[in-house]
Design a protein around this motif. Sequence first.
Motif, PDB file in Angstrom:
ATOM      1  N   TRP A  93      18.000 -35.274 -15.987  1.00 37.31           N
ATOM      2  CA  TRP A  93      16.772 -34.593 -15.582  1.00 37.31           C
ATOM      3  C   TRP A  93      15.776 -34.747 -16.730  1.00 37.31           C
ATOM      4  O   TRP A  93      16.034 -34.318 -17.843  1.00 37.31           O
ATOM      5  CB  TRP A  93      17.051 -33.113 -15.297  1.00 37.31           C
ATOM      6  N   GLN A  94      14.676 -35.454 -16.435  1.00 34.00           N
ATOM      7  CA  GLN A  94      13.646 -35.721 -17.446  1.00 34.00           C
ATOM      8  C   GLN A  94      14.280 -36.282 -18.724  1.00 34.00           C
ATOM      9  O   GLN A  94      14.941 -37.306 -18.684  1.00 34.00           O
ATOM     10  CB  GLN A  94      12.791 -34.472 -17.653  1.00 34.00           C
ATOM     11  N   LYS A  95      14.092 -35.624 -19.862  1.00 29.43           N
ATOM     12  CA  LYS A  95      14.693 -36.150 -21.088  1.00 29.43           C
ATOM     13  C   LYS A  95      15.958 -35.375 -21.461  1.00 29.43           C
ATOM     14  O   LYS A  95      16.364 -35.322 -22.629  1.00 29.43           O
ATOM     15  CB  LYS A  95      13.674 -36.109 -22.241  1.00 29.43           C
ATOM     16  N   GLY A  96      16.583 -34.769 -20.450  1.00 26.21           N
ATOM     17  CA  GLY A  96      17.772 -33.948 -20.682  1.00 26.21           C
ATOM     18  C   GLY A  96      19.011 -34.776 -20.981  1.00 26.21           C
ATOM     19  O   GLY A  96      18.954 -36.014 -21.051  1.00 26.21           O
ATOM     20  N   PRO A  97      20.145 -34.091 -21.166  1.00 15.10           N
ATOM     21  CA  PRO A  97      21.401 -34.777 -21.488  1.00 15.10           C
ATOM     22  C   PRO A  97      21.882 -35.637 -20.319  1.00 15.10           C
ATOM     23  O   PRO A  97      21.575 -35.367 -19.154  1.00 15.10           O
ATOM     24  CB  PRO A  97      22.372 -33.624 -21.757  1.00 15.10           C
ATOM     25  N   LEU A  98      22.647 -36.677 -20.656  1.00 12.40           N
ATOM     26  CA  LEU A  98      23.198 -37.558 -19.635  1.00 12.40           C
ATOM     27  C   LEU A  98      24.348 -36.847 -18.915  1.00 12.40           C
ATOM     28  O   LEU A  98      25.290 -36.362 -19.549  1.00 12.40           O
ATOM     29  CB  LEU A  98      23.717 -38.852 -20.271  1.00 12.40           C
ATOM     30  N   ILE A  99      24.240 -36.804 -17.595  1.00 12.47           N
ATOM     31  CA  ILE A  99      25.291 -36.224 -16.755  1.00 12.47           C
ATOM     32  C   ILE A  99      26.005 -37.381 -16.065  1.00 12.47           C
ATOM     33  O   ILE A  99      25.358 -38.281 -15.519  1.00 12.47           O
ATOM     34  CB  ILE A  99      24.683 -35.307 -15.667  1.00 12.47           C
ATOM     35  N   LYS A 144      31.294 -35.155 -22.310  1.00  7.19           N
ATOM     36  CA  LYS A 144      32.195 -34.003 -22.424  1.00  7.19           C
ATOM     37  C   LYS A 144      32.404 -33.417 -21.017  1.00  7.19           C
ATOM     38  O   LYS A 144      31.470 -32.881 -20.418  1.00  7.19           O
ATOM     39  CB  LYS A 144      31.552 -32.977 -23.364  1.00  7.19           C
ATOM     40  N   ILE A 145      33.642 -33.508 -20.538  1.00  9.75           N
ATOM     41  CA  ILE A 145      33.941 -33.053 -19.171  1.00  9.75           C
ATOM     42  C   ILE A 145      33.720 -31.550 -19.044  1.00  9.75           C
ATOM     43  O   ILE A 145      34.122 -30.788 -19.922  1.00  9.75           O
ATOM     44  CB  ILE A 145      35.402 -33.400 -18.819  1.00  9.75           C
ATOM     45  N   PHE A 146      33.083 -31.139 -17.959  1.00  6.98           N
ATOM     46  CA  PHE A 146      32.913 -29.698 -17.751  1.00  6.98           C
ATOM     47  C   PHE A 146      33.426 -29.205 -16.414  1.00  6.98           C
ATOM     48  O   PHE A 146      33.412 -28.004 -16.149  1.00  6.98           O
ATOM     49  CB  PHE A 146      31.458 -29.266 -17.991  1.00  6.98           C
ATOM     50  N   SER A 147      33.926 -30.110 -15.553  1.00 10.36           N
ATOM     51  CA  SER A 147      34.569 -29.654 -14.310  1.00 10.36           C
ATOM     52  C   SER A 147      35.345 -30.788 -13.678  1.00 10.36           C
ATOM     53  O   SER A 147      35.061 -31.966 -13.925  1.00 10.36           O
ATOM     54  CB  SER A 147      33.535 -29.142 -13.304  1.00 10.36           C
TER      55      SER A 147
END
Lengths: 153, 153
Positions: free
Chosen positions: B65-71, B97-100
Amino acid sequence: MSATTLYHASFTVERLYPASPARVFACFAKEEKLRRWLVEGEGWSVDAFRHDFTIGGRDHSAFRWQKGPLITNDGVYHDIVDNERIIISYSMAMEGKIFSASLLTHTFEARDGGTLLTLTEQGTYYSDPNAAKGREEGFLGLLAELGKEAERD
Amino acid sequence: MSATTLYHASFTVERLYPASPARVFACFAKEEKLRRWLVEGEGWSVDAFRHDFTIGGRDHSAFRWQKGPLITNDGVYHDIVDNERIIISYSMAMEGKIFSASLLTHTFEARDGGTLLTLTEQGTYYSDPNAAKGREEGFLGLLAELGKEAERD
């Protein structure tokens, strides 16, 4: 429209082993150890067993009870943290016909000089409303086998 | 011992679309359609999108999202029955980093001249006890986008 009713269920089983987290974890990490407690046993024949214990890696096993139908288990590792956590999702099929898909989360915690292993399965089970109960009972037997493997050198 | 608390949860969302099961199913089966409703949108950039819609096939997407972190989202299809059922498991990570990790079951049923789509997610969510609620809200937005895609030629 669909001939197959899907049931969603989850359960948690836990067991305390008098062995270190590293020893219990090794029962999942090492192919020969996993194979022994998970699919071998008197009366069972194993047609295939492949183990790729990496994040994104796949496991595959095929086995049958005596002259019964071929059961296959196809899994993929979503997360692995050494001696701490394993998350795998897997489907099971009988003679090529899928009958369940599950997410299985394992945690390993040092406890009382041993290891508390906690398994949480969250699954979709086809056609049989009692499938999760049967799966849970199956895990209790498997966790006893795992305990023997954890003691093995 | 573990610094990460895992939360297990599940939720079901459903939506009735005025389009045939084949049209709704195509929004998952066809790469360009899936990409449009699932990851594209104003303000989002898509770094990668791979889609292998077969049993055992893998999906991978990377977006921000925009300049946010890579998902990133990494999935594997456990079951596919045309116009009827899709079961995928997937993990999500932020900057690697896995979160779910989740099992996501979709069913498509003809209903009132349209299609009732039912999604059941059963997941393990890291660190955040409200993650499943946020995921559920996210799906409601996505299912609205899917509805637009189902109307598209």
